[in-house]
Motif scaffolding. Sequence first.
Motif, short mmCIF file in Angstrom:
data_model
loop_
_atom_site.label_atom_id
_atom_site.label_comp_id
_atom_site.label_asym_id
_atom_site.label_seq_id
_atom_site.Cartn_x
_atom_site.Cartn_y
_atom_site.Cartn_z
N PRO A 91 7.32 13.65 8.83
CA PRO A 91 5.96 14.00 8.39
C PRO A 91 5.31 12.95 7.48
CG PRO A 91 7.37 15.93 8.31
CD PRO A 91 8.27 14.79 8.65
N GLU A 92 6.12 12.20 6.73
CA GLU A 92 5.54 11.17 5.87
C GLU A 92 5.32 9.85 6.61
OE1 GLU A 92 10.06 11.18 5.12
OE2 GLU A 92 8.45 12.64 5.51
N GLY A 93 5.80 9.73 7.82
CA GLY A 93 5.60 8.53 8.62
C GLY A 93 6.54 7.40 8.28
N ASP A 94 6.55 6.39 9.10
CA ASP A 94 7.30 5.15 8.85
C ASP A 94 6.79 4.54 7.54
OD1 ASP A 94 8.23 2.46 8.85
OD2 ASP A 94 8.19 2.35 11.04
N ILE A 95 7.71 4.12 6.68
CA ILE A 95 7.32 3.56 5.38
C ILE A 95 6.39 2.36 5.52
CG2 ILE A 95 9.35 2.03 5.25
CD1 ILE A 95 9.42 2.57 2.25
N MET A 96 6.50 1.62 6.64
CA MET A 96 5.66 0.43 6.81
C MET A 96 4.19 0.78 7.04
SD MET A 96 7.83 -1.78 6.17
CE MET A 96 6.81 -3.23 6.35
N ARG A 97 3.88 2.03 7.31
CA ARG A 97 2.48 2.42 7.45
C ARG A 97 1.69 2.18 6.16
NH1 ARG A 97 0.59 5.38 11.66
NH2 ARG A 97 2.07 6.20 13.20
N LYS A 98 2.38 2.22 5.04
CA LYS A 98 1.69 2.12 3.74
C LYS A 98 1.80 0.73 3.12
CE LYS A 98 2.79 6.98 2.82
NZ LYS A 98 3.61 7.20 4.03
N MET A 99 2.44 -0.21 3.81
CA MET A 99 2.67 -1.54 3.25
C MET A 99 1.52 -2.49 3.60
SD MET A 99 5.59 -1.62 1.65
CE MET A 99 7.22 -0.89 1.57
N GLY A 100 0.96 -3.18 2.60
CA GLY A 100 -0.07 -4.18 2.83
C GLY A 100 -1.46 -3.58 2.87
N PRO A 101 -2.47 -4.44 3.00
CA PRO A 101 -3.86 -3.96 3.00
C PRO A 101 -4.16 -3.14 4.24
CG PRO A 101 -3.75 -6.29 3.56
CD PRO A 101 -2.38 -5.90 3.14
N CYS A 102 -4.67 -1.92 4.04
CA CYS A 102 -4.94 -1.01 5.15
C CYS A 102 -6.45 -0.82 5.32
CB CYS A 102 -4.30 0.36 4.89
SG CYS A 102 -2.50 0.33 4.76
N GLY A 103 -6.97 -1.17 6.47
CA GLY A 103 -8.35 -0.85 6.77
C GLY A 103 -8.52 0.62 7.06
N LYS A 104 -7.45 1.23 7.56
CA LYS A 104 -7.42 2.65 7.86
C LYS A 104 -6.13 3.20 7.28
CE LYS A 104 -7.28 5.80 11.84
NZ LYS A 104 -7.22 5.87 13.32
N ALA A 105 -6.17 4.32 6.59
CA ALA A 105 -4.99 4.87 5.93
C ALA A 105 -3.84 5.03 6.90
CB ALA A 105 -5.33 6.22 5.29
N GLY A 106 -2.66 4.60 6.44
CA GLY A 106 -1.46 4.74 7.27
C GLY A 106 -1.34 3.72 8.37
N MET A 107 -2.13 2.66 8.33
CA MET A 107 -2.10 1.65 9.38
C MET A 107 -2.03 0.27 8.74
SD MET A 107 -2.17 3.50 12.14
CE MET A 107 -2.80 2.70 13.60
#
Length: 391
Positions: free
Chosen positions: A39-55
């Motif tokens: 449910p929290e997703g792959d940890i890498m979804r939150k790494m680095g600058p995100c133009g869209k949350a989780g990406m």
Amino acid sequence: MPSPLAGIRILDLTSVIMGPYATQMLAEYGADVIKVEPPEGDIMRKMGPCGKAGMGPVFLNLNRGKRSLCLDLKSAAGRDAMYRAVASADVFITNVRLKALKKLGLDRDALHQHNPRLIYLFLSGFSEAGRHAGRPAYDDLIQAMVGLPHLSTAAAGGDPRYVPLNIADKTMGLFAAQTVLAALLQRARSGSGQYIELPMYETMAGFVLLDHLAGNTLVPPVGEPGNPRLVSRYRRPYRTRDGWLSTMIYTDGHWAAFLALVGRPDIWERDRRFGSVAARTECVDIVYAFIEEQMLQRDSADWLEALARADIPVAPIADLKALVDDLRQSPAGVIEEYQGHSGERYLGVSPAVRWAGASAPLAAAPSLGEHNEEILRELPAAHRESRPQSR
């Protein structure tokens, strides 16, 4: 012509870099890769600058062309959906630690009960048959344990440094992808599934020692480990009068041409240290220091023109921006612009391999749980009445 892996379904219970890199390559070959996420997703979804949350950018660059199935595998409903997915899959690949897999009921014996033809690839940090079994593994730790910081110190002096890439993770991704391909070929012949363990430490140790086993290759040993050419302190880009260049003066032909170019053809005849590959390897610091001294005598542009004319390999030292700019202008592609599912624009690294026939456009990475309903409709009937929550 269909893609090479069209019709192959891969369940991807991996995260971060190693596993996702392997499964993205397999998706690029046409496999249906289902990325199973908590449910929290792959940890890498939150790494680095995100133009869209989780990406985040690393996630985007390692998970294109996959479908996302979000499951709570700690729940009965989530495990039931996972078993249904296993029954329809060709390959299950995971880098979850073995203790956790057993606790979740996702060990090899449990999954082969649902699908005897399943190829189960376990990406471990350390071999289960080795003395480090069960330890956590990360790229930096593996680099340290296989000697990469030591080699950087031997070559350049100073403090030990990691290679500034996730080199262990990505190298293991390559090994994992080729292992899956070999296992699929074997299953096509035998009809049976199997369990495969691919350990990070032992695989990377072998990868490093192919270059550096050196005198230890013979029994009894005739020298210490380490390739003298690769650890020479002079093996580095060469400074010119106004910058830096990379050149590889390696073969006898290269050396004869280079010595003529710098006005020292006499060295070829009278100095045995320059006269053969074996001699130059034995005296590597001397010959590399000679190149370094000569390169300081001209500007970079002069060297680029002169060395290219002499058919000696040479290249400027690019920074990352120059690399991206060069690839964006290349007709071979590699860096291409593509559109995400919500209309956002991205740059992506496309595969350099070219198959006969039309190449597929870059596909976007999935948002978390984006394909839950679609995938669950495709799966065999549930073992229980309960169903996992879609996101």
